[in-house]
Design an enzyme around this catalytic site. Structure first.
Site, PDB file in Angstrom:
ATOM      1  N   ASP A 335       1.032  -1.275  -0.100  1.00 19.04           N
ATOM      2  CA  ASP A 335       0.121  -0.124  -0.099  1.00 19.04           C
ATOM      3  C   ASP A 335       0.848   1.128   0.028  1.00 19.04           C
ATOM      4  O   ASP A 335       2.170   1.152   0.450  1.00 19.04           O
ATOM      5  CB  ASP A 335      -0.916  -0.038   1.325  1.00 19.04           C
ATOM      6  CG  ASP A 335      -1.844   1.290   1.382  1.00 19.04           C
ATOM      7  OD1 ASP A 335      -2.410   1.663   0.428  1.00 19.04           O
ATOM      8  OD2 ASP A 335      -1.817   1.801   2.498  1.00 19.04           O
ATOM      9  N   ASP A 525      -1.890  -0.676   6.048  1.00 14.28           N
ATOM     10  CA  ASP A 525      -2.023   0.051   7.289  1.00 14.28           C
ATOM     11  C   ASP A 525      -3.310   0.570   7.960  1.00 14.28           C
ATOM     12  O   ASP A 525      -3.602   0.958   8.921  1.00 14.28           O
ATOM     13  CB  ASP A 525      -1.036   1.353   7.463  1.00 14.28           C
ATOM     14  CG  ASP A 525      -1.569   2.590   6.792  1.00 14.28           C
ATOM     15  OD1 ASP A 525      -2.096   2.567   5.770  1.00 14.28           O
ATOM     16  OD2 ASP A 525      -1.519   3.554   7.589  1.00 14.28           O
ATOM     17  N   ASP A 529      -7.354  -1.280   3.641  1.00  8.03           N
ATOM     18  CA  ASP A 529      -6.513  -2.252   3.316  1.00  8.03           C
ATOM     19  C   ASP A 529      -6.937  -3.746   3.790  1.00  8.03           C
ATOM     20  O   ASP A 529      -6.526  -4.771   3.643  1.00  8.03           O
ATOM     21  CB  ASP A 529      -5.073  -2.150   3.783  1.00  8.03           C
ATOM     22  CG  ASP A 529      -4.392  -0.785   3.174  1.00  8.03           C
ATOM     23  OD1 ASP A 529      -4.544  -0.721   1.911  1.00  8.03           O
ATOM     24  OD2 ASP A 529      -3.742  -0.098   4.083  1.00  8.03           O
TER      25      ASP A 529
END
Length: 650
Positions: A335, A525, A529
């Site tokens: 990410d 995080d 996600d």
């Protein structure tokens, strides 16, 4: 529990208490009691005590340990499912028939520990879903017949008009019908900078409203909004992982029926060709010889040692399956926001015009932002050297910018479109192309400059990516940010494969596609996600910056802010997995040797038991080696220490 295991407790109901500590796991409590009783039996035997009492203690220990896996093994057998638990049950019964109740109790004791550790790991994962629910507010305000009414989010219906005040979370998905604001949608899309939103724009459940009052037309019920879909994906993927075969199960699936068939054939054929009693006894000895005693304890010991060592690296690993997957992954999906970047927007450029300099532009901007709670204020104020003289009569123009007065001069700060970029049009376009948010600054109705604010890369990010690529990993970026921001930062960090403008569902789909080619880990995080973390073969959360749900949904959490811990964790897991496979190989090799010796009568039950006990000592000692590690040498931006540290693990 894995179906292939054929052991362990059945799945818990939704209302049943999830164990949060090791001693709350019923299997581990039973193992502790069984261990104490078993030890008492051994002590009594060594001291020459009453044999009947010794056997009674062994039988009690066997009953307590067997309670953790025999009932569920029998239930699964009725469904035609077998596994390690099946073989352990048969081996324990065989040992009892041959008079070795102590050996049967030891098998049950060791296996109950294994089952307890697995249940604890799965329970931690299941608790993660609760963190998602905290993003939905307890109440939602709706407008009905011109009257404001407060209702629970579950009562919202498509077509209702919600009233969302500044600072409130949006209760469900909808479309803005009136009002403008800067929405914090990081929990849903991963967007690092708040998004300007107005009439006609979509809003998602869990988004945080900025400064403006919004009226939102509900487009999905609470049961079917974006957060609910995230929960559904996480539940489905966690269920898939919960049923996935563990290392021992994958071995046991073909091994168990083969051993059972072999034992039956030995007893049947031997009885026809020779003394039935002799061959039935040899068949039972073969079952004991084939019992995976060393396998049952070696993997949990390796896992516990490796997980404990990983915590010294700032890495939380949730169980043996996660450790094994961490050592096996070949593709790393990263990410952007909060993982590759620090999730702290900063001023990266200041363009000036009409005779102004950088300090003057920042001073005027800071004068307005000092009286503002705008999300970009902190970045601009942090770029100022010295004290700020705040403006007066500061007014926020929702979705546009700020106005105010200082020394009788009219100051304005805002987005391009609200303010005319004039001669700075090219510079502003370049800022936006570089993935930055551009704001224009006016002093007394004269344009003096433009400020670019961007969430910068972690200082070690580029070197970590290079280290991963040199280690043979395929690296990709998945982000909810726009294409310009994503590709600009990907180029800086050295990632060629970039997927941008992604919703949580999109990330999960892409992870599913990557998994078709190789074992894939997702590193993220935030709540956005969570589906990708759950869908991946392995989910890795950046713990220090991450939300609770990211940490709980993931299989592994990097508890610090240094991304280099990722490379250390991978190296550590690879080594632990090698040790695990060594123990498995030794266990299977031992079985391979013992079976023909037991079959031919070279070794009797006592000798087989003795060899098993020796092998258990060897594999335990080898498994403990997985606990050797060294912590990260340096926390600075240079990665040079990371490969060295990783190579010295163990």
């Amino acid at each position: 529990m894995s179906e292939a295991c054929g052991c362990g407790s059945d799945e818990r109901s939704e209302d049943e208490h999830e164990p949060e500590r090791l001693w709350e796991v019923s299997e581990l409590r039973a193992a502790a009691v069984a261990g104490v009783v078993l030890a008492a039996g051994y002590i009594l035997g060594w001291s020459g005590g009453a044999h009947a009492v010794e056997i009674g203690l062994y039988a009690l220990a066997l009953a307590i340990g067997a309670w953790t896996f025999v009932p569920s093994t029998l239930r699964r057998l009725t469904k035609g499912k077998i596994g390690v638990g099946t073989l352990m049950t048969i081996a324990a019964v065989g040992a009892v028939i041959l008079g070795e109740v102590g050996e049967a109790a030891m098998l049950a004791f060791l296996f109950s520990i294994s089952e307890g550790l697995e249940e604890y790991s799965l329970a931690r994962t299941r608790r993660g879903l609760r963190a998602l629910l905290s993003l939905v507010p307890d109440e939602a305000t709706i407008l009905r017949d011109g009257t404001e009414t407060t209702i629970p989010p579950a009562e919202l219906r498509v077509g209702d008009r919600m009233l969302v005040r500044p600072g409130e979370r949006v209760a469900t998905d909808g479309t803005i019908t009136s009002g403008r604001t800067a929405l914090d949608v990081s929990a849903i899309t991963g967007e690092s900078v708040p998004v300007e939103a107005g009439p006609g724009d979509e809003v998602f459940a869990g988004s945080i409203n900025g400064t403006g009052v919004l009226e939102v037309e509900v487009t999905s019920s609470a049961a079917d909004n974006s957060l609910a879909r995230i929960v559904a994906i996480v539940e489905a993927e966690q269920s898939r992982k919960g049923e996935a075969q563990r290392l021992a199960d994958r071995i046991a699936k073909p091994l168990v029926p083969a051993i059972m068939v072999a034992a039956v054939l030995i007893a049947a054929i031997g009885s026809v060709l020779g003394d039935p009693l002799v061959w039935i006894e040899r068949a039972l000895v073969v079952l004991v010889a084939a019992s995976p005693c060393a396998l049952a304890i070696s993997v949990p010991v390796t896992v516990v040692a490796a997980i404990g060592a990983a915590s010294k690296l700032g890495v939380l690993v949730k169980g043996g399956a996660a450790l094994e997957a961490l050592g096996a992954v070949r593709t790393i999906a990263l990410d952007k926001t909060g993982t590759l970047t620090a999730n702290k927007p900063t001023v990266i450029d200041v363009a000036t015009t009409n005779g102004a300099n950088r300090d003057q532009v920042l001073d005027v901007a800071a004068a307005l932002e000092a009286r503002s709670e705008h999300p970009l204020a902190a970045a601009i104020l942090a770029a100022i050297d010295g004290r700020v003289r705040p403006a007066e009569d500061v007014d926020a123009v929702t979705g546009a910018g700020l106005t105010g007065l200082r020394d009788g001069r009219r100051l304005r700060l805002g987005r391009p479109g609200w303010l005319d970029p004039g001669s700075l049009a090219e510079q502003v376009a370049a800022m936006q192309a570089a993935g930055a948010t551009a704001v224009l600054v006016e002093d007394d109705d004269t344009l003096i400059g433009a400020i670019a604010v961007r969430d910068e890369l972690r200082p070690e990010a580029a070197q970590v990516v290079e280290h991963l690529r040199r280690g043979g990993y395929q690296v990709a970026m998945l982000t909810g940010d726009n294409q310009a921001t994503a590709h600009a930062l990907a180029k800086q960090v050295g990632i060629d494969t970039v997927h941008a403008d992604l919703r949580p569902e999109d990330k999960a789909v892409l992870i599913g596609q990557l998994r078709q080619h190789s074992s894939t880990a997702m590193v993220g995080d935030g709540v956005n996600d969570a589906p990708a973390l759950a869908t991946a073969d392995l989910g890795i959360a950046m713990g220090a910056m991450g939300t609770d749900v990211a940490i709980e949904t993931a299989d592994v959490a990097l508890m610090g802010e240094d991304l280099r811990h990722l490379t250390q964790a991978l190296a550590h897991a690879r080594r632990a997995r090698r040790i695990m496979l060594q123990n498995v190989g030794l266990s299977l090799g031992l079985i391979t040797v013992l079976i023909p010796l037991a079959l031919t009568g070279v070794l009797g039950l006592a000798a087989v038991v003795a060899v098993h006990e020796l092998a258990e000592i060897v594999v335990i000692a080898n498994g403990v080696r997985a606990g050797r590690t060294k912590t990260l040498v340096s926390t600075g931006p240079q990665l040079a220490a990371a490969p060295a540290a990783a190579s010295t693990i163990g």
